[in-house]
Design a protein around this motif. Structure first.
Motif, PDB file in Angstrom:
ATOM      1  N   ILE A   1       0.841  -1.194   0.000  1.00 31.05           N
ATOM      2  CA  ILE A   1       0.000   0.000   0.000  1.00 31.05           C
ATOM      3  C   ILE A   1       0.881   1.252   0.000  1.00 31.05           C
ATOM      4  O   ILE A   1       0.619   2.207  -0.733  1.00 31.05           O
ATOM      5  CB  ILE A   1      -0.953  -0.013   1.210  1.00 31.05           C
TER       6      ILE A   1
ATOM      7  N   ASP B   1       3.845   1.536  -1.220  1.00 26.38           N
ATOM      8  CA  ASP B   1       4.365   1.654  -2.588  1.00 26.38           C
ATOM      9  C   ASP B   1       3.339   2.303  -3.507  1.00 26.38           C
ATOM     10  O   ASP B   1       3.661   3.178  -4.309  1.00 26.38           O
ATOM     11  CB  ASP B   1       4.704   0.263  -3.153  1.00 26.38           C
ATOM     12  N   ALA B   2       2.083   1.841  -3.385  1.00 21.94           N
ATOM     13  CA  ALA B   2       1.031   2.375  -4.250  1.00 21.94           C
ATOM     14  C   ALA B   2       0.822   3.862  -3.973  1.00 21.94           C
ATOM     15  O   ALA B   2       0.544   4.645  -4.886  1.00 21.94           O
ATOM     16  CB  ALA B   2      -0.272   1.611  -4.029  1.00 21.94           C
ATOM     17  N   GLN B   3       0.987   4.275  -2.719  1.00 22.20           N
ATOM     18  CA  GLN B   3       0.834   5.697  -2.392  1.00 22.20           C
ATOM     19  C   GLN B   3       1.971   6.524  -2.972  1.00 22.20           C
ATOM     20  O   GLN B   3       1.753   7.583  -3.544  1.00 22.20           O
ATOM     21  CB  GLN B   3       0.787   5.869  -0.870  1.00 22.20           C
ATOM     22  N   LYS B   4       3.182   6.003  -2.836  1.00 20.68           N
ATOM     23  CA  LYS B   4       4.336   6.708  -3.408  1.00 20.68           C
ATOM     24  C   LYS B   4       4.173   6.868  -4.911  1.00 20.68           C
ATOM     25  O   LYS B   4       4.503   7.904  -5.474  1.00 20.68           O
ATOM     26  CB  LYS B   4       5.615   5.898  -3.153  1.00 20.68           C
ATOM     27  N   ALA B   5       3.661   5.818  -5.541  1.00 20.50           N
ATOM     28  CA  ALA B   5       3.501   5.854  -6.991  1.00 20.50           C
ATOM     29  C   ALA B   5       2.515   6.929  -7.406  1.00 20.50           C
ATOM     30  O   ALA B   5       2.475   7.312  -8.565  1.00 20.50           O
ATOM     31  CB  ALA B   5       3.038   4.490  -7.499  1.00 20.50           C
ATOM     32  N   ARG B   6       1.708   7.401  -6.445  1.00 23.24           N
ATOM     33  CA  ARG B   6       0.805   8.500  -6.766  1.00 23.24           C
ATOM     34  C   ARG B   6       1.238   9.769  -6.027  1.00 23.24           C
ATOM     35  O   ARG B   6       0.424  10.565  -5.596  1.00 23.24           O
ATOM     36  CB  ARG B   6      -0.630   8.096  -6.473  1.00 23.24           C
ATOM     37  N   ALA B   7       2.546   9.913  -5.926  1.00 26.42           N
ATOM     38  CA  ALA B   7       3.173  11.158  -5.476  1.00 26.42           C
ATOM     39  C   ALA B   7       2.842  11.512  -4.037  1.00 26.42           C
ATOM     40  O   ALA B   7       2.899  12.664  -3.639  1.00 26.42           O
ATOM     41  CB  ALA B   7       2.801  12.327  -6.402  1.00 26.42           C
ATOM     42  N   PHE B   8       2.503  10.525  -3.225  1.00 26.40           N
ATOM     43  CA  PHE B   8       2.186  10.775  -1.838  1.00 26.40           C
ATOM     44  C   PHE B   8       3.462  10.596  -1.016  1.00 26.40           C
ATOM     45  O   PHE B   8       3.983   9.497  -0.886  1.00 26.40           O
ATOM     46  CB  PHE B   8       1.131   9.766  -1.378  1.00 26.40           C
TER      47      PHE B   8
ATOM     48  N   ASN C   1       9.408   3.705 -11.911  1.00 26.75           N
ATOM     49  CA  ASN C   1       8.884   4.887 -11.206  1.00 26.75           C
ATOM     50  C   ASN C   1       9.631   5.139  -9.898  1.00 26.75           C
ATOM     51  O   ASN C   1       9.143   5.808  -9.010  1.00 26.75           O
ATOM     52  CB  ASN C   1       7.372   4.770 -10.973  1.00 26.75           C
TER      53      ASN C   1
ATOM     54  N   LEU D   1      10.350   3.300  -7.355  1.00 32.09           N
ATOM     55  CA  LEU D   1      10.053   2.593  -6.111  1.00 32.09           C
ATOM     56  C   LEU D   1      11.260   1.769  -5.695  1.00 32.09           C
ATOM     57  O   LEU D   1      11.510   1.558  -4.522  1.00 32.09           O
ATOM     58  CB  LEU D   1       8.838   1.683  -6.280  1.00 32.09           C
TER      59      LEU D   1
ATOM     60  N   THR E   1       7.879  12.470  -6.694  1.00 30.77           N
ATOM     61  CA  THR E   1       6.755  13.238  -7.253  1.00 30.77           C
ATOM     62  C   THR E   1       6.915  13.419  -8.757  1.00 30.77           C
ATOM     63  O   THR E   1       5.959  13.274  -9.511  1.00 30.77           O
ATOM     64  CB  THR E   1       6.699  14.626  -6.593  1.00 30.77           C
TER      65      THR E   1
ATOM     66  N   ALA F   1       6.347  10.117 -10.433  1.00 30.36           N
ATOM     67  CA  ALA F   1       4.929   9.743 -10.392  1.00 30.36           C
ATOM     68  C   ALA F   1       4.135  10.504 -11.458  1.00 30.36           C
ATOM     69  O   ALA F   1       3.143  10.003 -11.971  1.00 30.36           O
ATOM     70  CB  ALA F   1       4.354  10.010  -9.002  1.00 30.36           C
TER      71      ALA F   1
ATOM     72  N   PHE G   1      -1.038  -1.231 -10.035  1.00 34.99           N
ATOM     73  CA  PHE G   1      -0.540  -2.419  -9.350  1.00 34.99           C
ATOM     74  C   PHE G   1      -1.431  -3.612  -9.591  1.00 34.99           C
ATOM     75  O   PHE G   1      -2.578  -3.490 -10.007  1.00 34.99           O
ATOM     76  CB  PHE G   1      -0.433  -2.146  -7.849  1.00 34.99           C
TER      77      PHE G   1
ATOM     78  N   HIS H   1      -4.982  -3.061  -2.924  1.00 35.61           N
ATOM     79  CA  HIS H   1      -3.874  -2.429  -2.212  1.00 35.61           C
ATOM     80  C   HIS H   1      -3.635  -1.000  -2.664  1.00 35.61           C
ATOM     81  O   HIS H   1      -2.694  -0.362  -2.242  1.00 35.61           O
ATOM     82  CB  HIS H   1      -2.582  -3.231  -2.410  1.00 35.61           C
TER      83      HIS H   1
ATOM     84  N   PHE I   1      -7.280   4.224  -1.198  1.00 33.02           N
ATOM     85  CA  PHE I   1      -7.136   4.768   0.151  1.00 33.02           C
ATOM     86  C   PHE I   1      -8.287   5.685   0.525  1.00 33.02           C
ATOM     87  O   PHE I   1      -8.285   6.267   1.595  1.00 33.02           O
ATOM     88  CB  PHE I   1      -5.843   5.566   0.280  1.00 33.02           C
TER      89      PHE I   1
ATOM     90  N   ASN J   1      -1.822  15.418  -4.589  1.00 27.57           N
ATOM     91  CA  ASN J   1      -0.439  15.291  -4.123  1.00 27.57           C
ATOM     92  C   ASN J   1       0.524  16.079  -4.997  1.00 27.57           C
ATOM     93  O   ASN J   1       1.606  16.443  -4.561  1.00 27.57           O
ATOM     94  CB  ASN J   1      -0.013  13.822  -4.092  1.00 27.57           C
TER      95      ASN J   1
ATOM     96  N   MET K   1      -3.123  11.778 -13.348  1.00 28.38           N
ATOM     97  CA  MET K   1      -1.835  12.436 -13.153  1.00 28.38           C
ATOM     98  C   MET K   1      -1.160  12.738 -14.489  1.00 28.38           C
ATOM     99  O   MET K   1      -0.028  13.207 -14.525  1.00 28.38           O
ATOM    100  CB  MET K   1      -0.945  11.573 -12.269  1.00 28.38           C
TER     101      MET K   1
END
Lengths: 273, 578
Positions: free
Chosen positions: A176, A178-185, B356, B358, B379, B382, B389, B394, B397, B411, B459
């Motif tokens: 999760i 990782d998924a947040q980082k991938a959306r610039a969080f 990206n 990660l 950022t 992204a 994913f 997952h 949010f 963001n 985005m």
């Protein structure tokens, strides 16, 4: 740090019946509460440390426990040092009454110092004894001994399967994030403390939903294998008390009763000036 | 199976209607069904068609554990499910589910397998006997003391099968047992099913989408919206293409081909399922002649420009782990549609996570649109690379669909107006405008996958990476997502897609990269990559049936590098003098 990690080995403690280990735990608790002399508590503490080393539990585990306990230990120590009512001052001073929290403290006493040390030792003894059991006992043996000691088997299994889900949830949490980082969080990495707290909210939503779903699936899978079918069940793994287990059990009980009697009658292990 | 005519029925479902607790709409509507002892039956249908619900009635979990209202009758091996409890039924019906994580919970393989017999209160000696018997039957001898969590996906499902076998059931019900597995694991499980059926006469009811299941089955049952809409031997079921399409099941490639041929006037009279059968039918229609291979087109890319993704001698090693990527040198250009394939553990997702930022290379560089990921901000990456994913659960949010899509743009610090317009645009593109106030978790699996794409689209990324976007979805959902992805490519975006579904690769991707043990094994135009079947098979990649057929027919004027059903159809029509 994981309380459920099992380090297989063949030390005498590994081989003890889990019920005897739990008896040992109870004895350690009783002893650490009846003693308040740093020397006696120190002996208990060293015996626990000795077990950790003897059982060859990696040093890194011990370090993690110490790291986690440091702050609590320091706070406990200073609290006792300053506020424990004692008569034999080491240093005297007076803090004006209007100062919040510390107002009225007049001295650091020997009693405070000794009690501070004793409390910290107690803390370490209590926290470090529990993992000795989980790290030297396989989960299967632990469950069975809990059940033999009268815990309903459904509850014992529910507790352990919940523990099993912890690593799964941990890996979900990483996905999760990782998924947040991938959306610039980036609040979890760069944000202020308040941002970080807020950042955990979006983490908790998917995690909760995920674990509820997993719990339901787990239930269906267990039911499908007849879990909960009868009042009791049989076990592939057996635990049996051997004579050596009785010897150790008797040893732990006798020592504890002896100490307790001496403590009451003779003041053994009590700190007096 | 010829002897089945005399066998008795071990499952009889009679006018079964079922309502889940607190539900007005029945999940099953008047189902009639019979399964004979020793049969292998596959139930197919769209997600939510009731196939899992139906199977849970076979061991009484529905209604005894889950509750709800059940009308009609389910009789298992002579026992009425309503009148017998789960433990009694569990001795007759074993279950294997999709997700290994939530059906394996013991410390060792041995104790996992013993769990069922222990619940049945069998004496210890018998438990031991059954555990070893079940491990032997499922080819797991020697795994006794291994931890289930440390096994591969395929092995985990083997353990689940062993655990079910230890109950000594007559019937095994498998609910999508291979949907989390790669082709190697899938093959293992299907061959095990066959073996257990032959050796022990176990009756199988399988819920599955994959073609392998069709090949193995004596009978197919098609379901739609809680009803059975088709039933019969596989060739017969798949010859009634309308009901197959209605239940949103993927038609096996060979059936697709013959259906298309029929539409174009070449009626063979029957619809074969296997490549061998198809070969024998087709070779009589074609003349023996040598075929020229179809030309290999390079992908439509702008070679003049800089690559949007460039990796230079990329090495990656997980902390305290093995080297996951070795010497990866890739250049991906704007507008390319690239498939990344390879078995589980080959490094596909690890590689994609470098695009990206990660993950950062242990050695070497990754350049994304001119930025080196080593010093680029997450950022900025992204903004350039949208990452969808594998598991949509997952990546949500928020409490509404709208908020979910707005998460990324917010963001990036965009103005609220801009965020709103981007949300509208993204939801429109994926066709979820009507759902904007729903909670993401209340959407269907296919809708959730599209929402995941929308939240990335908002985005405005140049590059979109999709990790197994079609896994576990029905045919309609797969087509929706692939149509969407194709549209994004036509708009000029660069697409990288990880997948195990070779029919999607051959249909959509112009370029294919094959990873094997952390290295690039093949990289080139898809047609060229797939003309090395020996290499692909060595890295355990399934060759789609239509390509196998093309190879067999290469002496009859069919180019051996035909990729898709459509191409094959065209070639046959041309050669057969259509």
């Amino acid at each position: 740090m994981s309380l459920v990690h099992y380090y297989p080995g063949d030390s005498f403690f590994h081989k003890l019946d889990p019920r005897v280990k739990m008896l040992w735990l109870a004895c350690m608790f009783v002893l650490s509460f009846i003693f308040n002399h740093p020397l006696h508590l120190g002996v208990l503490f060293i015996s626990v440390l000795f077990l950790w080393i003897y059982m060859k539990i990696p040093f890194s585990e011990l370090k993690l426990f110490f790291k986690a306990l440091t702050i609590v230990a320091i706070v406990t120590f200073f609290f006792q040092l300053l506020f424990y009512p004692g008569e034999h001052a080491i240093v005297s001073f007076s803090i004006p009454r209007w100062i919040p929290y510390f107002g009225g403290v007049t001295a650091i006493t020997i009693e405070g110092l000794v009690n501070g040390i004793a409390m910290v030792l107690r803390l370490f003894i209590i926290v470090l004894t529990m993992p000795v059991i989980t790290m030297s006992t396989s989960l299967e043996h632990l469950i069975i001994s809990l059940i033999r000691m009268g815990m309903p088997y459904e509850i014992a299994f529910a507790a352990t399967t919940a523990l099993n889900l912890v690593p799964v949830l941990q890996s979900d949490a990483l996905k999760i994030i990782d998924a947040q980082k991938a959306r610039a969080f980036t609040a979890l990495e760069r944000g202020s403390f308040k941002d970080k707290i807020k950042a955990y909210v979006p983490l908790i939503v998917p995690l909760m939903v995920g674990s509820l779903k997993k719990g339901q699936q787990l239930e269906v899978a267990m039911e499908s294998r007849a879990f909960g079918a009868y009042e009791s069940r049989t076990y592939l793994t057996e635990i049996r008390m051997r004579s050596i287990d009785y010897v150790f059990a008797a040893f732990f009980v006798i020592i504890t009763i002896l100490c307790l009697a001496l403590r009451i009658l003779k003041g053994f292990g009590a700190f007096r000036l | 199976m010829e002897g089945l005519g005399l066998a008795k029925d071990v499952i009889v479902v009679d006018k079964l209607t079922y309502y889940y607790p607190h539900s007005e709409e029945p999940a099953l509507k008047g189902i009639n069904l019979k399964v004979k002892q020793g049969e292998i039956v596959t139930i197919m249908g769209h997600t939510g068609c009731g196939k899992s619900t139906l199977c849970l009635t076979f061991n009484g979990v529905i209604p005894h554990a889950i509750g709800g209202d059940l009308e009609g009758k389910v009789v298992i091996d002579g026992l009425d499910v309503m009148e017998h409890d789960i433990p009694e039924l569990a001795r007759r019906v074993g279950m294997v589910f999709q997700d290994p994580e939530t059906q394996l919970f013991s410390v060792t393989v041995k104790s996992e397998v013993a769990f069922g017999p222990e619940n049945l209160m069998l004496p210890r000696e018998e438990i031991i006997e059954r555990v070893y018997w079940a491990l032997e039957a499922t080819r797991l001898k020697g795994y006794e003391e291994r931890a289930p969590t440390k096994l591969s996906g395929g092995e985990k499902q083997q353990v689940a099968l062993a655990a079910a076998m230890a109950m000594r059931p007559k019937i095994l019900v498998l609910d999508e047992p291979t949907s989390e597995l790669d082709p190697v694991g899938t093959r293992k499980i299907f061959s095990l099913i066959k073996e257990l059926n032959k050796r022990y006469g176990i009756t199988f009811v399988i819920i599955e989408h994959k073609e392998e299941a069709v090949r193995l089955s004596d009978r197919i049952i098609l379901m739609k919206d809680g009803k059975v809409i088709g039933e019969g031997r596989p060739p017969r079921v798949f010859s009634e293409i309308d009901s197959v399409k209605e239940s949103r099941v993927r038609v096996p490639q060979i059936s697709q081909l013959f259906y298309k041929l029929k539409e174009r006037g070449l009626d063979i009279g029957r619809l074969p399922l296997s490549t061998e059968e198809a070969y024998h039918i087709l070779k009589d229609l074609l003349n023996k002649e040598k075929a020229e291979d179809l030309p290999v087109e390079a992908s439509k890319r702008d070679i003049e420009s800089q690559p949007v993704i460039k990796t230079k001698d990329l090495f990656f090693q997980y902390k305290n782990g093995p080297v996951a990527l070795k010497r990866i040198n890739l250049e991906v250009y704007q507008g390319e549609f690239t498939a990344i394939i390879g078995q589980n553990g080959a490094g596909k997702t690890t590689l994609a996570k470098h695009f990206n930022g990660l993950l950062k290379p242990t050695k070497g560089d990754v350049i994304i649109d001119g930025m080196n990921t080593k010093d680029a901000l997450i950022t900025d990456l992204a903004k350039t690379v949208g990452f969808v994913f594998q598991n949509p659960d997952h990546q949500f949010f928020s409490f509404t669909v709208e908020e979910e899509v707005a998460f990324g743009p917010r963001n990036l610090g965009l103005s609220e107006e801009e965020v709103k317009s981007r949300v509208d645009e993204a939801l429109r593109m994926v066709g979820l405008e009507q759902m904007r106030n729903r909670h993401p978790f209340t959407l269907s699996r296919g809708q959730r996958q599209r929402l995941a794409v929308a939240s990335v689209l908002a985005m405005h990324p140049k590059i979109i990476v999709l990790d197994e976007p079609t896994t576990g979805q029905d045919e309609v959902a797969i087509n929706q997502i692939m149509t969407l992805v194709n549209k994004l490519r036509e708009e000029g975006r660069t697409i990288l897609m990880i997948t195990h579904d070779m029919s999607i690769v051959t249909k959509y991707a112009e370029r294919t990269i094959v990873l094997c043990q952390g290295e690039v094994l093949l990289d080139g135009p898809t047609r060229e990559v797939f003309s090395h079947p020996e290499i692909l098979e060595k890295s355990h990649i399934d060759i789609p049936p239509i390509m196998k057929l093309a190879r067999m027919l290469s002496e009859y004027g069919i180019p051996s590098n035909v990729l898709t059903v459509e191409e094959m159809c065209d070639m046959i029509m041309r050669k057969a003098g259509g």
